[in-house]
Design a protein around this motif. Structure first.
Motif, PDB file in Angstrom:
ATOM      1  N   ASP A  89       0.830  -1.190   0.000  1.00  0.00           N
ATOM      2  CA  ASP A  89       0.000   0.000   0.000  1.00  0.00           C
ATOM      3  C   ASP A  89       0.874   1.253   0.000  1.00  0.00           C
ATOM      4  OD1 ASP A  89      -2.901   1.094   0.639  1.00  0.00           O
ATOM      5  OD2 ASP A  89      -1.483   2.182   1.903  1.00  0.00           O
ATOM      6  N   ALA A 129      -2.384   4.300  15.622  1.00  0.00           N
ATOM      7  CA  ALA A 129      -2.784   4.037  14.235  1.00  0.00           C
ATOM      8  C   ALA A 129      -1.551   3.929  13.335  1.00  0.00           C
ATOM      9  CB  ALA A 129      -3.706   5.143  13.741  1.00  0.00           C
ATOM     10  N   VAL A 130      -0.560   4.788  13.559  1.00  0.00           N
ATOM     11  CA  VAL A 130       0.674   4.707  12.769  1.00  0.00           C
ATOM     12  C   VAL A 130       1.367   3.378  13.013  1.00  0.00           C
ATOM     13  CG1 VAL A 130       2.988   5.679  12.463  1.00  0.00           C
ATOM     14  CG2 VAL A 130       1.011   7.194  12.678  1.00  0.00           C
ATOM     15  N   GLN A 156       0.114   0.544  13.977  1.00  0.00           N
ATOM     16  CA  GLN A 156      -0.649  -0.551  13.376  1.00  0.00           C
ATOM     17  C   GLN A 156      -0.396  -0.638  11.880  1.00  0.00           C
ATOM     18  OE1 GLN A 156      -4.708   0.188  14.466  1.00  0.00           O
ATOM     19  NE2 GLN A 156      -4.366  -0.254  16.645  1.00  0.00           N
ATOM     20  N   GLN A 157      -0.379   0.512  11.197  1.00  0.00           N
ATOM     21  CA  GLN A 157      -0.135   0.510   9.752  1.00  0.00           C
ATOM     22  C   GLN A 157       1.277   0.033   9.428  1.00  0.00           C
ATOM     23  OE1 GLN A 157      -2.414   1.234   7.130  1.00  0.00           O
ATOM     24  NE2 GLN A 157      -3.692   0.817   8.938  1.00  0.00           N
ATOM     25  N   LEU A 174       4.186   6.265   5.237  1.00  0.00           N
ATOM     26  CA  LEU A 174       4.384   6.322   6.680  1.00  0.00           C
ATOM     27  C   LEU A 174       5.789   5.850   7.056  1.00  0.00           C
ATOM     28  CD1 LEU A 174       0.977   5.002   8.110  1.00  0.00           C
ATOM     29  CD2 LEU A 174       1.833   7.355   8.121  1.00  0.00           C
ATOM     30  N   ARG A 213      -2.715  11.484  12.508  1.00  0.00           N
ATOM     31  CA  ARG A 213      -3.154  10.182  12.998  1.00  0.00           C
ATOM     32  C   ARG A 213      -2.775  10.068  14.470  1.00  0.00           C
ATOM     33  NH1 ARG A 213      -1.322   9.099   7.706  1.00  0.00           N
ATOM     34  NH2 ARG A 213      -2.565   7.601   6.497  1.00  0.00           N
ATOM     35  N   VAL A 224       1.288  -3.735   9.633  1.00  0.00           N
ATOM     36  CA  VAL A 224       0.686  -4.334   8.432  1.00  0.00           C
ATOM     37  C   VAL A 224       1.699  -4.332   7.286  1.00  0.00           C
ATOM     38  CG1 VAL A 224      -1.115  -4.078   6.668  1.00  0.00           C
ATOM     39  CG2 VAL A 224      -1.667  -3.735   9.091  1.00  0.00           C
ATOM     40  N   LEU A 225       2.407  -3.203   7.106  1.00  0.00           N
ATOM     41  CA  LEU A 225       3.419  -3.111   6.058  1.00  0.00           C
ATOM     42  C   LEU A 225       4.525  -4.130   6.280  1.00  0.00           C
ATOM     43  CD1 LEU A 225       4.509  -1.595   3.559  1.00  0.00           C
ATOM     44  CD2 LEU A 225       5.661  -0.020   5.135  1.00  0.00           C
ATOM     45  N   GLN A 228       0.203   4.348   0.832  1.00  0.00           N
ATOM     46  CA  GLN A 228       0.095   5.172   2.035  1.00  0.00           C
ATOM     47  C   GLN A 228       0.916   4.600   3.187  1.00  0.00           C
ATOM     48  OE1 GLN A 228      -4.106   5.646   2.799  1.00  0.00           O
ATOM     49  NE2 GLN A 228      -4.265   7.346   1.358  1.00  0.00           N
ATOM     50  N   ARG A 229       0.973   3.283   3.280  1.00  0.00           N
ATOM     51  CA  ARG A 229       1.815   2.673   4.329  1.00  0.00           C
ATOM     52  C   ARG A 229       3.296   2.910   4.026  1.00  0.00           C
ATOM     53  NH1 ARG A 229      -1.721  -2.140   3.528  1.00  0.00           N
ATOM     54  NH2 ARG A 229      -3.523  -1.793   4.877  1.00  0.00           N
TER      55      ARG A 229
END
Length: 305
Positions: free
Chosen positions: A2, A31-32, A34-35, A8, A27, A38-39, A4-5
């Motif tokens: 992603d 939330a940062v 967590q993203q 970040l 954010r 995921v990345l 956007q990730r």
């Protein structure tokens, strides 16, 4: 992955803390985090690791952050090509300048850009230490910075650097000073004078050190100011002499301040625009840069004619 990730991760590489990334991207820190997790799962390798209470990038994380910059540049370049086809210069461009460059360049630049109805340039001023200019590119599209010859604190930072102009730095004297009738002054002439200096870490400081070396003495600095209008006020009051940028001097009181070139000392500053490489691709940002170049060339021509 992603986009956007990836962005970040890139922000973390530049800002060095999740809290700073969260603040910049509006954010929450959780939330940062967590993203980024995921990345990391998408990448299949650890991208961050604990260092004290914070996170730092692993080698894989730094490599992926560099790739994120390449992705951002490609996306902005594609958008700029489309904007050029549509012949539309639109969007907001944020710009931060140190005060004297703002005084010298920005009024003319904004007048020139008024023809682009969809372009909004939001300006502010700061006067940081030399080493702090590159960090401002995280929060502003264009950063006007200055340095002395041989000082490039933004080298190796991956920033786009656009040279704008070279401005001489003269010795500012009150009009009744013993040296006011000279065509120029040397280091030995001024080393024993009382000086109005700049805060520690500011670019002009190097020139004062060179005056000491060539003049064979120590410069006595009585006061230190970042604001050149304050410096000029103290000069005109007879409280000291100082280095003054040639093109932006005067303080609105012509005749009370005399400028003399400094012989034998490399007394000039380089004024540049700094940008993240992706933001440098934006048509709106490029339009502002073109206006800055035009205005800078005009200012130099007016003072050398």
């Amino acid at each position: 992955m992603d986009v956007q990730r990836l962005e970040l991760l890139r922000e973390l590489a530049e800002r060095h803390s999740v809290t700073a990334v969260a603040r910049a991207t509006h954010r929450t820190p959780s939330a940062v985090s967590q993203q980024l997790k995921v990345l990391e799962r998408e990448a299949g390798l650890p991208l961050t690791e604990r260092s004290g209470r914070g996170l730092v990038l692993t080698d894989a994380g730094r490599a992926l952050a560099r790739s994120a910059t390449d992705v951002a540049v490609a996306l902005e370049r594609a958008t700029a090509v489309w904007d050029e086809f549509r012949n539309r210069v639109t969007g907001d461009v944020s710009l931060v300048t140190f005060p004297t460059a703002g005084q010298m360049l920005l009024p003319g630049v904004l007048q020139q850009l008024a023809e682009h109805a969809g372009l909004v340039v939001k300006c502010t001023d700061m006067d940081p230490e030399l080493s702090d200019f590159p960090a401002l590119t995280s929060d502003f599209d264009i950063v006007l910075a200055h340095s002395m010859r041989g000082q490039v604190p933004w080298g190796g930072r991956g920033l786009t650097v656009v040279p704008l102009m070279t401005e001489p730095l003269d010795v500012g004297l009150p009009n009744n000073h013993r040296l006011a009738s000279r065509a120029s002054v040397g280091a030995a002439d001024v080393v024993g004078e009382t000086w109005i200096g700049v805060p520690d870490g500011y670019p002009f400081e190097r020139i004062v050190h060179e005056i000491e070396q060539q003049g064979g003495g120590r410069v006595h600095v009585s006061q230190r100011f970042a604001d050149m209008r304050l410096v000029e006020a103290f000069i005109m009051a007879g409280l000291g002499i100082a280095l003054v940028p040639r093109y932006t001097s005067g303080g609105g009181q012509p005749g009370r301040l005399v400028l003399k070139p400094l012989r034998g000392v490399d007394a000039e500053r380089q004024i540049v625009a700094l940008m993240r490489p992706d933001r440098a691709e934006r048509l709106a940002a490029r339009t502002v840069i073109d206006a800055l170049r035009t205005r800078a060339a005009r200012v130099q021509a007016e003072h050398t004619a």
